[in-house]
Design a protein around this motif. Structure first.
Motif, short mmCIF file in Angstrom:
data_model
loop_
_atom_site.label_atom_id
_atom_site.label_comp_id
_atom_site.label_asym_id
_atom_site.label_seq_id
_atom_site.Cartn_x
_atom_site.Cartn_y
_atom_site.Cartn_z
N GLN A 145 -10.70 -6.66 -5.50
CA GLN A 145 -9.92 -6.35 -6.70
C GLN A 145 -8.93 -5.21 -6.43
OE1 GLN A 145 -13.05 -5.44 -9.45
NE2 GLN A 145 -13.55 -7.61 -9.86
N LEU A 146 -9.35 -4.24 -5.61
CA LEU A 146 -8.50 -3.10 -5.32
C LEU A 146 -7.28 -3.49 -4.49
CD1 LEU A 146 -11.23 -0.39 -4.57
CD2 LEU A 146 -9.69 -0.47 -6.54
N VAL A 147 -7.47 -4.31 -3.46
CA VAL A 147 -6.33 -4.68 -2.62
C VAL A 147 -5.39 -5.63 -3.34
CG1 VAL A 147 -7.61 -4.32 -0.48
CG2 VAL A 147 -7.53 -6.60 -1.49
N ALA A 148 -5.87 -6.30 -4.39
CA ALA A 148 -5.02 -7.24 -5.12
C ALA A 148 -4.10 -6.54 -6.11
CB ALA A 148 -5.88 -8.27 -5.86
N GLN A 149 -4.33 -5.24 -6.35
CA GLN A 149 -3.48 -4.52 -7.29
C GLN A 149 -2.12 -4.24 -6.67
OE1 GLN A 149 -5.20 -1.28 -9.46
NE2 GLN A 149 -7.27 -2.13 -9.41
N ASP A 150 -1.17 -3.88 -7.52
CA ASP A 150 0.18 -3.57 -7.07
C ASP A 150 0.56 -2.18 -7.56
OD1 ASP A 150 2.72 -3.69 -6.06
OD2 ASP A 150 3.53 -4.89 -7.71
N PRO A 151 0.56 -1.19 -6.67
CA PRO A 151 0.28 -1.26 -5.23
C PRO A 151 -1.22 -1.33 -4.97
CG PRO A 151 0.74 0.99 -5.86
CD PRO A 151 0.97 0.17 -7.09
N PRO A 152 -1.62 -1.79 -3.77
CA PRO A 152 -3.05 -1.86 -3.45
C PRO A 152 -3.68 -0.48 -3.42
CG PRO A 152 -1.74 -2.27 -1.50
CD PRO A 152 -0.78 -2.27 -2.65
N LYS A 153 -4.97 -0.43 -3.75
CA LYS A 153 -5.69 0.84 -3.76
C LYS A 153 -6.67 0.90 -2.59
CE LYS A 153 -5.35 1.79 -8.73
NZ LYS A 153 -6.09 2.04 -10.00
N ALA A 202 -6.84 3.25 3.56
CA ALA A 202 -5.80 3.51 2.56
C ALA A 202 -4.53 2.77 2.98
CB ALA A 202 -5.56 5.01 2.43
N PHE A 203 -3.49 2.85 2.13
CA PHE A 203 -2.28 2.07 2.37
C PHE A 203 -1.02 2.92 2.21
CE2 PHE A 203 -5.64 -0.68 0.70
CZ PHE A 203 -5.85 -1.47 1.82
N GLY A 204 -1.05 4.10 2.75
CA GLY A 204 0.10 4.99 2.71
C GLY A 204 -0.35 6.41 2.97
N ALA A 205 0.61 7.29 3.30
CA ALA A 205 0.27 8.66 3.68
C ALA A 205 -0.34 9.44 2.51
CB ALA A 205 1.52 9.37 4.21
#
Length: 744
Positions: A45-53, A71-74
């Motif tokens: 559910q988290l990776v499907a969000q925009d942006p992913p969590k 994580a998906f960013g600095a």
């Protein structure tokens, strides 16, 4: 070290991640344990969000439980590290807050986690104590609570909107620097900004197209006919004038201009609105076509600083000495002058109207014509005409004549440019007046600088501000002055004028800007780039370096190393033979790099710093080999070939040398041609990737290589140093490795 994620969206990478992660050596399988399935469901559910969590998932290896947090960013990575420290801690785990960038093992599970996150710096791994059982249960419950907390956090829709003027300025900077990709990105931001009208979007779009000579695209713009009818900002009119002039032969002539004039009409209606040589040529041809006297036109262009252009000189010299409108205005009746002035206004020749009105007595009946003409041509002659009518009829009559109707070029300022510059920095100037001053300078500043002695007067005003105890306020005055340097340079002004103004603005920044403003310092770095490219003797170069050093203290930080290295490389490339001042700038920046902070510096920048250090008698000590710094080089396919293109020869060779050392077996081609050569075309066809430094490129060469690679990958370096070339190449190599499943 790049912080960009792998190419495909995270949600698309999720399925392949599950297959790779829940496979040997991981002993856990989805569908076998309820608690695991609950964690996987939350993670999905988290990776499907925009942006992913961020997500956290377990693995069991040889009976020991490990957790992988991704994580998906600095910014998200920093947040995740803090959450892990608060939720998990060290009671039952060996979590130490370090990402895989600092301690990779390279096993299959790590590869899968990095492929999902897109960067090893965004992945954390820790083990759970084997006994007692309570430890594993406690950690699992803490992880589940952490994920539930992340999933339940409200989405943050707030965005900090930058001032629209700054965004437009960034676009102008990118266009002036010939950075095509940066310009495209800046325009995309503006095009999606709700604060910008549709007309202004079109104006900016045509400026971008003209800046990069995309004439066919501009000529076929679906709204071009509409744009030609709208009142336009000066820069939009200049873009259209450049399009019109692209249709003419190099040798200017009225016969060839006729069809162009019929279509484009009065694009440039005053010398005060000229922004480029093309605009000056269009203005000249349009005025001659309308029957203006060549001698009066030459005088007007001389006062405005445009008469020395060879094309203008040639076309004026080719005209007969007499024309229908050559009658001296002083010898004409008021009725005749009024008629001719009105005809000039209707034809969009406002300078001619001002000249005619200036020979007439100050009759209140002529105020509407005076206001109309002055509103479009804020020259010295026009402002003198307005002042004469103000003295005769009073301020209230002038105000009524102007009325409330908005104009494209607002903010008529009867004061000279040096006085307006001084007012921008004066503490006594009210905040309400500052935008008017800034807009007035933006509209007429370049034309005033180009007048004989105009740049000298502006430089003297800035020098007085620098030396006279400093400015009462720094913003927006300093930023407006940087704009003036940019616009004066793009107007093809004389080298001496651009050099003088650049130096005075740099001096003002160096002595008085202690704000640490990174946006401004990046603009100052561009100003310095342009200044040294003009050519400096040893004494002038040493003075520039001293000013850079004086203003650089706030930027002796890990985060600013890449910018400092870019500037250092540029200064090195343009250093006069006997100049030895660069040590004063280079040594403080390079000597502070060592084992304590190497991990915080992007790996490409670190490699460049290591390469540059010996030139200044330094050696940068890195951590022991077992402590790997940053993103590791990707595994490359045998025979991979990368081509680099830049006119910065030293940076080009340095980037190639570093890439070859970091990727044994990689073939790196270097291209520095200014024209479309056979070797450039051959490299464009042969390379798997072509990296272009478009801020240091020749249009003819880049056009040719694009034509040879219509679908093959081209990446663009964001700066003018070797760091950005390396980063662009390495990002592509990492993405290729991820896409093909190669180890990173």
């Amino acid at each position: 070290m790049s912080t960009r994620a792998a190419g495909a969206p995270v949600v698309q990478r999720w399925e392949s991640f599950q297959h790779a992660f829940f496979a040997p050596p991981n002993e856990l399988r989805v569908g076998a344990v309820r608690q695991l399935d609950e964690l996987v469901t939350i993670a999905q559910q988290l990776v499907a969000q925009d942006p992913p969590k961020p997500v956290v998932l377990p693995a069991r290896i040889d009976g020991v439980t490990h957790y992988f947090a991704m994580a998906f960013g600095a910014e998200q990575s920093r947040m995740l590290r803090e959450l892990l420290q608060s939720h998990i801690g060290k009671t039952w785990t060996d979590f130490d807050g370090q990402s895989l960038a600092a301690k990779p093992s390279g096993d299959l599970l790590e590869r899968a986690a990095i492929a999902l996150a897109g960067d090893s710096r965004y992945v954390y791994r820790f083990r759970v104590a084997g006994t007692p059982l309570a430890a594993r249960i406690s950690v699992r419950e803490s992880v589940q609570a952490l994920l539930t907390s992340i999933a339940g956090a409200p989405r943050r829709n707030a965005r900090l909107s930058l001032p629209i003027g700054r965004l437009i300025g960034d676009l102008a900077d990118a266009c002036a620097s010939r950075a095509e990709q940066e310009s495209a990105a800046a325009y995309a931001v503006l095009a999606s900004d709700h604060r910008l009208s549709q007309a202004n979007r079109m104006f900016l779009h045509i400026q971008v197209l003209a800046a990069f000579e995309r004439w066919d695209e501009l000529d076929q713009h679906p709204e071009l006919d509409t744009l030609l009818k709208l009142p336009r900002p000066s820069l939009a009119s200049d873009a259209l004038a450049r399009l019109a002039m692209s249709k003419l032969p190099n040798t200017l002539g009225l016969a060839a201009f006729g069809p162009v004039a019929t279509r484009f009409n009065a694009l440039i209606d005053s010398v005060s609105r000229i922004r480029s040589t093309a605009g000056a040529r269009y203005y000249t041809l349009w005025a001659l076509t309308a029957g203006e006297s060549p001698d009066m036109l030459r005088e007007r262009l001389t006062r405005a600083g445009w008469a020395s252009d060879p094309g203008i000189v040639a076309v004026l010299d080719a005209q007969p000495s007499a024309s229908p409108d050559d009658a001296e205005p002083a010898g004409s009746s008021v009725t005749e002058l009024r008629r001719r002035a009105q005809e000039s206004i209707e034809a969009g020749r406002f300078d001619a109207a001002v000249d005619l009105l200036s020979h007439m007595p100050t009759d209140v009946a002529d105020l509407p014509a005076v206001v109309e003409a002055v509103s479009h041509t804020l020259t010295t002659t026009a402002l003198a005409l307005l002042a004469r009518h103000r003295a005769a009829h009073g301020e209230e009559a002038i105000r009524r004549a102007f009325g409330p109707a908005p104009r494209v070029d607002r903010g008529i300022e009867p004061t000279a440019l040096p006085d307006r510059i001084a007012d921008l920095f004066a503490a006594s100037t009210t905040p309400q007046r500052l935008p008017e001053l800034a807009e007035s300078i933006a509209q007429t500043g370049v034309s005033e600088l180009r007048v004989l002695g105009g740049t000298d007067a502006a430089c003297l005003a800035i020098q007085k501000i620098t030396a006279g105890g400093g400015p009462g306020r720094l913003s927006p005055g300093l930023d407006v002055c940087i704009d003036l340097v940019r616009d004066l340079k793009t107007s093809n002004a004389t080298v001496d004028d651009v050099r003088s103004l650049s130096y005075r603005v740099l001096e003002l920044w160096a002595y008085h800007d202690n704000s640490g403003d990174r946006h401004r310092v990046s603009r100052i770095a561009r100003l310095i780039d342009g200044l040294v490219e003009l050519g400096l003797n040893v004494e002038a170069f040493d003075e520039v370096v001293e000013l850079v050093r004086a203003g650089w203290d706030p930027f002796l930080t890990d985060a600013d190393v890449p910018l400092g290295l870019d500037l250092l490389e540029h200064l090195l490339a343009h250093r006069p033979g006997r100049a030895d001042s660069l040590d004063r700038f280079a040594v403080p920046m390079l000597s502070r790099i060592g084992p304590h902070n190497a991990g915080r510096i992007p790996s490409a920048a670190l490699a460049v710093a290591v390469d540059l250090a010996p030139s200044f008698g330094l050696t940068i000590t890195l951590p022991p080999a077992e402590r790997v710094i940053g993103e590791q080089p990707a595994t490359i396919r045998p025979g991979t070939r990368i081509a680099l293109y830049s006119l910065q020869a030293q940076a080009l060779e340095r980037a190639a040398r570093i890439l070859r050392s970091r990727y044994p077996g990689l073939e790196v081609l270097v291209c520095a041609e200014r024209v479309a050569t056979d070797s450039l075309r051959a490299a464009a066809r042969a390379a798997d990737l072509f990296v272009v430094m478009d801020r240091a490129a020749a249009h003819a060469a880049t056009t040719a290589l694009k034509a040879e690679r219509p679908t093959a990958p081209i990446r663009y370096a964001v700066g003018k140093g070797s760091t950005s070339l390396i980063e662009a190449a390495e990002e592509w190599l990492r993405n290729e490795a991820t896409a093909t499943g190669e180890p990173r």
